[in-house]
Design a protein around this motif. Structure first.
Motif, short mmCIF file in Angstrom:
data_model
loop_
_atom_site.label_atom_id
_atom_site.label_comp_id
_atom_site.label_asym_id
_atom_site.label_seq_id
_atom_site.Cartn_x
_atom_site.Cartn_y
_atom_site.Cartn_z
N LYS A 1 -21.50 7.76 -48.30
CA LYS A 1 -21.03 7.63 -47.04
C LYS A 1 -20.70 8.72 -46.59
CE LYS A 1 -21.22 3.21 -46.57
NZ LYS A 1 -21.59 2.27 -45.72
N THR B 1 -18.66 4.66 -39.48
CA THR B 1 -18.20 4.94 -41.01
C THR B 1 -17.37 3.90 -41.60
OG1 THR B 1 -17.54 6.79 -42.13
CG2 THR B 1 -16.37 6.57 -40.19
N THR C 1 -13.15 8.78 -44.61
CA THR C 1 -13.92 7.93 -43.53
C THR C 1 -12.59 6.89 -42.90
OG1 THR C 1 -14.27 6.25 -45.11
CG2 THR C 1 -15.95 7.67 -44.74
#
Ligand code: FNR
Length: 341
Positions: free
Chosen positions: A7, A64, A71
């Protein structure tokens, strides 16, 4: 590679690889009329996608979550902007949080920050009905997006290779959930055929996620060897994809994929979209210039959209959908060969 590390890498790559692709919208030109008979004060940009009423056709698309504090911070700041601008916001794929409870926080912050706003959940087409229900509950979502990302998965070294059963799972989700369901691409576009398959199983909102902006083949190729470079230039532009999708009956269309400015928004709506979504560009502004700059950008997009609607004599988004355009270049060529006039 762990999902949470991936991510963060996606975020970094999306921020560094910001090469512009052709979204096809430069091939579209409005026909000017000199007597619009309208004042800008009369222009309204309220819109509706499926059963969802929106006060603006602009929203923040899924990005996200699930990458720890970094995030969570980005989601919190995006949610603050969404609240301030009264626009909807989708969170990134929640699969991370369904598999690891520690990750829930990075999604929940969005609802904490914006308790009354429109928040949209997000999962991939591997999701079950039960997972979709949990993703919605996690953030008290008003709608859910299910993303289709075959090219991204194939390019991802640890990505999926088996794509069986997606349509059946989507159909179950559409049948069993009672919130609006948005099926979205992530930058490769939706074809007329895909749109019809989705419409046939009861999908009523499609986000075309066309070629033109964030390119997940390029992002994944950046960290893979040997590279699948042929996927870097794959897919249907946002302009062509809106028109392809408009061939399917009874679907509301969201335009996304490399939208740059208010003229891209206006052209998207005229081609058939009811709303427009921004991901990479908004993230870039947030990270490099901050929340205030992003709020200003969104306000300006809305304000300039009203200028364009005034010039076209379009009082409402529905009027703008009827404004005449001429299509040239590659988009004209594409539509001609696809038998869409
Ligand atoms: C995305 N996008 C995305 N989409 C999705 O459905 N689930 C997700 O988890 C993510 N994650 C994600 C992370 C980052 C960093 C970016 C930039 C984008 C895709 C996004 O919603 C959108 O479909 C594409 O980025 C195309 O729009 P733009 O970026 O060209 O405006």
């Amino acid at each position: 590679m762990k999902r949470s590390e991936r991510k963060i890498q996606h975020l970094n790559s999306a921020l560094s690889l910001n090469r512009e692709f052709d979204n096809g919208l430069d091939d579209v030109r409005f026909v000017h009329h000199s007597i619009p008979d309208l004042s800008i004060d009369e222009v309204s940009i309220n819109t509706k996608i499926g059963e969802l009423n929106l006060s603006s056709p602009i929203f923040i698309n899924a990005m996200t979550g699930g990458g720890g504090e970094r995030t969570a911070q980005i989601n919190r700041r995006l949610a603050m902007v969404a609240k301030e601008c009264h626009i909807a916001m989708a969170v990134g794929s929640q699969m991370a949080a369904l598999k690891d409870w520690d990750e829930e926080h990075s999604y929940r912050v969005v609802r904490e920050e914006n308790p009354d706003g429109i928040v949209i959940a997000n999962l991939g087409s591997e999701a079950s009905v039960d997972q979709a229900k949990k993703a919605i509950e996690m953030i008290r979502a008003d709608a859910i997006q299910i993303h289709l990302n075959v090219i991204q998965e194939l390019t991802m070294p640890e990505g999926d290779r088996n794509f069986r059963g997606a349509l059946t799972r989507i159909e179950r989700i559409v049948t069993e959930l009672n919130v609006p369901i948005i099926i979205k691409e992530v930058g490769f576009g939706i074809s007329r055929e895909t749109a019809r398959q989705l419409s046939d199983i009861g999908v009523s909102i499609i986000d075309v996620g066309g070629v033109g902006g964030t390119n997940f083949a390029e992002i994944e190729n950046d960290r893979r060897d040997p590279k699948l470079l042929f996927f870097n230039d794959w897919g249907i532009t946002t302009a062509a994809s809106i028109i392809e999708t408009s061939q399917a009956p009874t679907v509301s269309i969201i335009s996304s994929g490399g939208l740059r400015d208010s003229i891209d928004i206006a052209k998207s709506i005229t081609l058939g979209a009811s709303a427009t979504a921004f991901a990479g560009r908004f993230l870039q502004i947030l990270v490099s210039e901050g929340e205030e700059a992003l709020i200003k950008e969104i306000e300006q997009l809305e304000h300039h959209l009203k200028f364009i609607m005034t010039a076209l004599g379009a009082k409402t988004i529905k009027d703008l959908q009827k404004a005449p355009v001429v299509i040239s270049g590659n988009t004209h060529h594409w539509l001609h060969q696809r038998g869409i006039e």
